[in-house]
Design a protein around this motif. Structure first.
Motif, PDB file in Angstrom:
ATOM      1  N   VAL A   2       0.918  -1.039  -0.099  1.00  0.00           N
ATOM      2  CA  VAL A   2       0.016   0.010  -0.028  1.00  0.00           C
ATOM      3  C   VAL A   2       0.926   1.268   0.178  1.00  0.00           C
ATOM      4  O   VAL A   2       1.860   1.399   0.776  1.00  0.00           O
ATOM      5  N   THR A  78       4.498   5.229   2.783  1.00  0.00           N
ATOM      6  CA  THR A  78       3.923   3.848   3.008  1.00  0.00           C
ATOM      7  C   THR A  78       3.116   4.254   4.485  1.00  0.00           C
ATOM      8  O   THR A  78       3.586   5.078   5.139  1.00  0.00           O
ATOM      9  N   GLU A  91      -6.106   9.165   2.516  1.00  0.00           N
ATOM     10  CA  GLU A  91      -5.797   9.312   1.164  1.00  0.00           C
ATOM     11  C   GLU A  91      -6.570  10.423   0.551  1.00  0.00           C
ATOM     12  O   GLU A  91      -7.934  10.220   0.234  1.00  0.00           O
ATOM     13  N   SER A 111      -7.989   1.491   1.550  1.00  0.00           N
ATOM     14  CA  SER A 111      -6.758   1.380   0.534  1.00  0.00           C
ATOM     15  C   SER A 111      -7.457   1.080  -1.032  1.00  0.00           C
ATOM     16  O   SER A 111      -8.514   0.233  -0.947  1.00  0.00           O
ATOM     17  N   SER A 113      -6.941  -0.837  -4.413  1.00  0.00           N
ATOM     18  CA  SER A 113      -6.067  -1.894  -5.073  1.00  0.00           C
ATOM     19  C   SER A 113      -5.386  -1.564  -6.143  1.00  0.00           C
ATOM     20  O   SER A 113      -5.730  -0.464  -7.083  1.00  0.00           O
ATOM     21  N   ASP A 114      -4.068  -1.875  -6.486  1.00  0.00           N
ATOM     22  CA  ASP A 114      -3.288  -1.449  -7.596  1.00  0.00           C
ATOM     23  C   ASP A 114      -3.688  -2.169  -8.991  1.00  0.00           C
ATOM     24  O   ASP A 114      -3.924  -3.316  -8.912  1.00  0.00           O
TER      25      ASP A 114
END
Length: 114
Positions: A2, A78, A91, A111, A113-114
Motif C-alpha cells: 500500500v 507507506t 488518502e 486502500s 487496489s493497484d
C-alpha cells in the motif's frame, strides 16, 4: 504494498536543509504542498501534495535531485512512514480547515487496489 497517492517519503535530506526549503523546492518544481515534516536525525521527510498528479510528477522528476550536497531518494509514502512521523493514514481530500493547520489529524480510509 500500500502506497500513498499524495504523500512522498524523501530520504537523504541534508541536515543543513530546513523544512521551508524542502517545501519551496517541491512547490517550484511540482505543485502545491499541503504539509511537510522532517526528521533531522534520520534525514528524512514526508511531503504531502494537494493533488496526486503533482506527487506523481515530483516522484518522477525529483528522485535523485541534489540539494545542499545530498541526492534525494524519493518514493511514495507507506503506512509505516506515516506512523514514523505520527501521521494517521489517509488518502486525499482534506477540508480547508485542516489544510491550514500546522498539524493535522488524519483519518483512515480504505486502500485502493493497484
Amino acid at each position: 504494498m500500500v502506497k500513498s497517492r499524495y504523500t512522498l517519503f524523501v530520504e537523504q535530506v541534508s541536515s543543513a536543509t530546513p523544512r521551508r526549503d524542502i517545501v519551496a523546492e517541491f512547490e517550484r518544481k511540482a505543485g502545491p504542498v499541503i504539509a511537510c515534516v522532517r526528521d533531522e536525525k534520520e534525514r528524512t521527510a514526508l511531503v504531502e501534495f494537494k493533488h496526486s498528479a503533482d506527487a506523481e510528477y515530483a516522484w518522477r522528476k525529483m528522485d535523485g535531485h541534489k540539494m545542499d550536497g545530498r541526492a534525494w531518494k524519493i518514493d511514495y509514502a507507506t503506512p509505516s512512514d506515516f506512523k514514523f512521523f505520527g501521521w494517521k493514514w489517509t488518502e486525499g481530500g482534506l477540508d480547508d480547515e485542516k489544510q491550514t493547520s500546522s498539524y493535522r489529524t488524519r483519518s483512515v480510509s480504505p486502500s485502493r487496489s493497484d
